[in-house]
Design a protein around this motif. Structure first.
Motif, PDB file in Angstrom:
ATOM      1  N   GLN A 147       0.843  -1.182   0.000  1.00 21.83           N
ATOM      2  CA  GLN A 147       0.000   0.000   0.000  1.00 21.83           C
ATOM      3  C   GLN A 147       0.890   1.247   0.000  1.00 21.83           C
ATOM      4  OE1 GLN A 147      -3.075  -0.251  -0.469  1.00 21.83           O
ATOM      5  NE2 GLN A 147      -4.037   1.683   0.085  1.00 21.83           N
ATOM      6  N   VAL A 148       0.401   2.275  -0.679  1.00 24.57           N
ATOM      7  CA  VAL A 148       1.128   3.548  -0.758  1.00 24.57           C
ATOM      8  C   VAL A 148       0.297   4.615  -0.075  1.00 24.57           C
ATOM      9  CG1 VAL A 148       2.020   5.314  -2.311  1.00 24.57           C
ATOM     10  CG2 VAL A 148       2.290   2.882  -2.890  1.00 24.57           C
ATOM     11  N   GLN A 149       0.949   5.419   0.740  1.00 24.33           N
ATOM     12  CA  GLN A 149       0.277   6.539   1.391  1.00 24.33           C
ATOM     13  C   GLN A 149       0.732   7.834   0.718  1.00 24.33           C
ATOM     14  OE1 GLN A 149       2.165   4.259   3.608  1.00 24.33           O
ATOM     15  NE2 GLN A 149       0.306   3.041   3.366  1.00 24.33           N
ATOM     16  N   VAL A 150      -0.212   8.753   0.580  1.00 25.04           N
ATOM     17  CA  VAL A 150       0.067  10.055  -0.029  1.00 25.04           C
ATOM     18  C   VAL A 150      -0.391  11.124   0.951  1.00 25.04           C
ATOM     19  CG1 VAL A 150      -0.433  11.596  -1.957  1.00 25.04           C
ATOM     20  CG2 VAL A 150      -0.198   9.126  -2.354  1.00 25.04           C
ATOM     21  N   VAL A 151       0.515  11.996   1.347  1.00 23.06           N
ATOM     22  CA  VAL A 151       0.202  12.999   2.361  1.00 23.06           C
ATOM     23  C   VAL A 151       0.598  14.383   1.862  1.00 23.06           C
ATOM     24  CG1 VAL A 151       0.614  13.771   4.719  1.00 23.06           C
ATOM     25  CG2 VAL A 151       0.536  11.316   4.208  1.00 23.06           C
ATOM     26  N   GLU A 152      -0.387  15.297   1.877  1.00 24.54           N
ATOM     27  CA  GLU A 152      -0.134  16.678   1.473  1.00 24.54           C
ATOM     28  C   GLU A 152       0.115  17.548   2.695  1.00 24.54           C
ATOM     29  OE1 GLU A 152      -3.787  15.409  -1.177  1.00 24.54           O
ATOM     30  OE2 GLU A 152      -3.243  15.340   0.940  1.00 24.54           O
ATOM     31  N   SER A 153       0.786  18.657   2.474  1.00 22.63           N
ATOM     32  CA  SER A 153       0.971  19.661   3.524  1.00 22.63           C
ATOM     33  C   SER A 153       1.207  21.011   2.871  1.00 22.63           C
ATOM     34  CB  SER A 153       2.153  19.298   4.428  1.00 22.63           C
ATOM     35  OG  SER A 153       3.358  19.246   3.680  1.00 22.63           O
ATOM     36  N   GLY A 154       1.041  22.064   3.659  1.00 25.45           N
ATOM     37  CA  GLY A 154       1.378  23.393   3.180  1.00 25.45           C
ATOM     38  C   GLY A 154       0.217  24.309   2.872  1.00 25.45           C
ATOM     39  N   GLY A 155      -1.003  23.821   3.010  1.00 25.15           N
ATOM     40  CA  GLY A 155      -2.136  24.684   2.755  1.00 25.15           C
ATOM     41  C   GLY A 155      -2.300  25.724   3.851  1.00 25.15           C
ATOM     42  N   GLY A 156      -3.248  26.641   3.643  1.00 29.56           N
ATOM     43  CA  GLY A 156      -3.488  27.661   4.646  1.00 29.56           C
ATOM     44  C   GLY A 156      -4.253  28.834   4.084  1.00 29.56           C
ATOM     45  N   LEU A 157      -4.253  29.902   4.859  1.00 27.81           N
ATOM     46  CA  LEU A 157      -4.957  31.134   4.496  1.00 27.81           C
ATOM     47  C   LEU A 157      -3.930  32.182   4.073  1.00 27.81           C
ATOM     48  CD1 LEU A 157      -7.488  32.978   4.457  1.00 27.81           C
ATOM     49  CD2 LEU A 157      -7.025  33.441   6.882  1.00 27.81           C
ATOM     50  N   VAL A 158      -4.170  32.806   2.926  1.00 20.75           N
ATOM     51  CA  VAL A 158      -3.257  33.819   2.411  1.00 20.75           C
ATOM     52  C   VAL A 158      -4.061  34.918   1.737  1.00 20.75           C
ATOM     53  CG1 VAL A 158      -2.949  32.636   0.196  1.00 20.75           C
ATOM     54  CG2 VAL A 158      -1.133  34.139   1.064  1.00 20.75           C
ATOM     55  N   GLN A 159      -3.521  36.105   1.737  1.00 24.88           N
ATOM     56  CA  GLN A 159      -4.197  37.213   1.061  1.00 24.88           C
ATOM     57  C   GLN A 159      -3.940  37.137  -0.442  1.00 24.88           C
ATOM     58  OE1 GLN A 159      -2.819  40.841   2.961  1.00 24.88           O
ATOM     59  NE2 GLN A 159      -4.597  40.833   4.327  1.00 24.88           N
ATOM     60  N   ALA A 160      -4.847  37.711  -1.198  1.00 27.61           N
ATOM     61  CA  ALA A 160      -4.685  37.773  -2.649  1.00 27.61           C
ATOM     62  C   ALA A 160      -3.345  38.414  -2.996  1.00 27.61           C
ATOM     63  CB  ALA A 160      -5.829  38.551  -3.278  1.00 27.61           C
ATOM     64  N   GLY A 161      -2.671  37.828  -3.969  1.00 30.75           N
ATOM     65  CA  GLY A 161      -1.345  38.282  -4.353  1.00 30.75           C
ATOM     66  C   GLY A 161      -0.219  37.578  -3.631  1.00 30.75           C
ATOM     67  N   GLY A 162      -0.561  36.824  -2.610  1.00 28.45           N
ATOM     68  CA  GLY A 162       0.445  36.121  -1.829  1.00 28.45           C
ATOM     69  C   GLY A 162       0.851  34.800  -2.447  1.00 28.45           C
ATOM     70  N   SER A 163       1.670  34.062  -1.700  1.00 25.68           N
ATOM     71  CA  SER A 163       2.214  32.798  -2.189  1.00 25.68           C
ATOM     72  C   SER A 163       2.059  31.705  -1.137  1.00 25.68           C
ATOM     73  CB  SER A 163       3.710  32.941  -2.524  1.00 25.68           C
ATOM     74  OG  SER A 163       3.921  33.895  -3.544  1.00 25.68           O
ATOM     75  N   LEU A 164       1.965  30.477  -1.619  1.00 30.49           N
ATOM     76  CA  LEU A 164       1.989  29.288  -0.775  1.00 30.49           C
ATOM     77  C   LEU A 164       2.744  28.202  -1.514  1.00 30.49           C
ATOM     78  CD1 LEU A 164      -1.648  28.881   0.644  1.00 30.49           C
ATOM     79  CD2 LEU A 164       0.409  29.369   1.966  1.00 30.49           C
ATOM     80  N   ARG A 165       3.328  27.285  -0.743  1.00 34.00           N
ATOM     81  CA  ARG A 165       4.000  26.131  -1.337  1.00 34.00           C
ATOM     82  C   ARG A 165       3.416  24.865  -0.728  1.00 34.00           C
ATOM     83  NH1 ARG A 165       9.861  23.478  -0.571  1.00 34.00           N
ATOM     84  NH2 ARG A 165      10.321  22.886  -2.730  1.00 34.00           N
ATOM     85  N   LEU A 166       2.847  24.036  -1.592  1.00 36.05           N
ATOM     86  CA  LEU A 166       2.307  22.757  -1.166  1.00 36.05           C
ATOM     87  C   LEU A 166       3.332  21.653  -1.398  1.00 36.05           C
ATOM     88  CD1 LEU A 166      -1.311  22.913  -2.671  1.00 36.05           C
ATOM     89  CD2 LEU A 166      -0.471  23.821  -0.504  1.00 36.05           C
ATOM     90  N   SER A 167       3.319  20.684  -0.500  1.00 41.41           N
ATOM     91  CA  SER A 167       4.184  19.511  -0.638  1.00 41.41           C
ATOM     92  C   SER A 167       3.333  18.262  -0.565  1.00 41.41           C
ATOM     93  CB  SER A 167       5.227  19.474   0.476  1.00 41.41           C
ATOM     94  OG  SER A 167       6.060  20.602   0.450  1.00 41.41           O
ATOM     95  N   CYS A 168       3.784  17.219  -1.236  1.00 34.29           N
ATOM     96  CA  CYS A 168       3.081  15.943  -1.220  1.00 34.29           C
ATOM     97  C   CYS A 168       4.116  14.830  -1.267  1.00 34.29           C
ATOM     98  CB  CYS A 168       2.142  15.842  -2.407  1.00 34.29           C
ATOM     99  SG  CYS A 168       1.484  14.185  -2.693  1.00 34.29           S
ATOM    100  N   THR A 221       8.472  12.944  -3.763  1.00 33.85           N
ATOM    101  CA  THR A 221       7.769  14.137  -3.303  1.00 33.85           C
ATOM    102  C   THR A 221       7.552  15.090  -4.463  1.00 33.85           C
ATOM    103  OG1 THR A 221       8.693  13.945  -1.073  1.00 33.85           O
ATOM    104  CG2 THR A 221       7.879  16.099  -1.733  1.00 33.85           C
ATOM    105  N   VAL A 222       6.376  15.695  -4.472  1.00 30.35           N
ATOM    106  CA  VAL A 222       6.042  16.698  -5.476  1.00 30.35           C
ATOM    107  C   VAL A 222       5.658  17.992  -4.761  1.00 30.35           C
ATOM    108  CG1 VAL A 222       3.600  16.020  -5.611  1.00 30.35           C
ATOM    109  CG2 VAL A 222       4.700  17.140  -7.572  1.00 30.35           C
ATOM    110  N   TYR A 223       6.006  19.104  -5.388  1.00 25.24           N
ATOM    111  CA  TYR A 223       5.744  20.419  -4.811  1.00 25.24           C
ATOM    112  C   TYR A 223       4.899  21.240  -5.772  1.00 25.24           C
ATOM    113  CZ  TYR A 223       9.856  18.897  -2.191  1.00 25.24           C
ATOM    114  OH  TYR A 223      10.745  18.165  -1.440  1.00 25.24           O
ATOM    115  N   LEU A 224       4.155  22.185  -5.215  1.00 23.18           N
ATOM    116  CA  LEU A 224       3.412  23.140  -6.023  1.00 23.18           C
ATOM    117  C   LEU A 224       3.660  24.517  -5.433  1.00 23.18           C
ATOM    118  CD1 LEU A 224       1.454  23.401  -8.438  1.00 23.18           C
ATOM    119  CD2 LEU A 224      -0.405  23.484  -6.755  1.00 23.18           C
ATOM    120  N   GLN A 225       4.458  25.314  -6.136  1.00 24.52           N
ATOM    121  CA  GLN A 225       4.692  26.697  -5.734  1.00 24.52           C
ATOM    122  C   GLN A 225       3.600  27.558  -6.360  1.00 24.52           C
ATOM    123  OE1 GLN A 225       7.081  28.074  -3.634  1.00 24.52           O
ATOM    124  NE2 GLN A 225       5.883  29.951  -3.896  1.00 24.52           N
ATOM    125  N   MET A 226       2.840  28.218  -5.522  1.00 27.26           N
ATOM    126  CA  MET A 226       1.712  29.010  -5.989  1.00 27.26           C
ATOM    127  C   MET A 226       1.979  30.482  -5.690  1.00 27.26           C
ATOM    128  SD  MET A 226      -1.464  26.583  -4.797  1.00 27.26           S
ATOM    129  CE  MET A 226      -1.175  26.842  -3.041  1.00 27.26           C
TER     130      MET A 226
END
Length: 120
Positions: free
Chosen positions: A1-22, A77-82
């Motif tokens: 079995q494979v587990q997939v776990v995300e992290s990095g979400g949250g609250l940000v103002q418009a124009g800001g940035s977040l980085r998600l990891s998985c 691991t995969v990342y999403l820079q937003m």
């Protein structure tokens, strides 16, 4: 079995940035493509960005030039820079991992999702 776990979400103002990891872990033979999808309330789950094992990428038109997907194959691991986030980016973001088994069959695993909220 494979587990997939995300992290990095949250609250940000418009124009800001977040980085998600998985990160994918468990009984892994080989992880092929990985990707990020999102689902806003009352809407279907849509592709945001995907990346193959070789590094080829694909983006939804709505996030091109703002989001960047990348991966670390050694860490499965995969990342999403937003960047330049907009209120319409608000959604639950899900990670998807395609696992190739030792028998060369394909399995798909999803994470539990991480909430991204962009305030105006």
């Amino acid at each position: 079995q494979v587990q997939v776990v995300e992290s990095g979400g949250g609250l940000v103002q418009a124009g800001g940035s977040l980085r998600l990891s998985c990160a994918a872990s468990g009984n892994i033979f080989s992880i092929n493509a990985m990707g990020w999808y999102r689902q806003a309330p009352g809407k279907q789950r849509d592709l945001v960005a995907a990346i193959t094992g070789g590094g080829a990428t694909n983006y939804a038109d709505s996030v091109k030039d703002r989001f960047t997907i990348s991966r670390d194959n050694a860490k499965n691991t995969v990342y999403l820079q937003m960047n330049s986030l907009k209120p319409e980016d608000t959604a639950v973001y899900y990670c998807k991992a395609e696992h190739i088994t030792i028998a060369y069959t394909r399995e798909v695993f999803w994470g539990q999702g991480t909430q991204v909220t962009v305030s105006s």
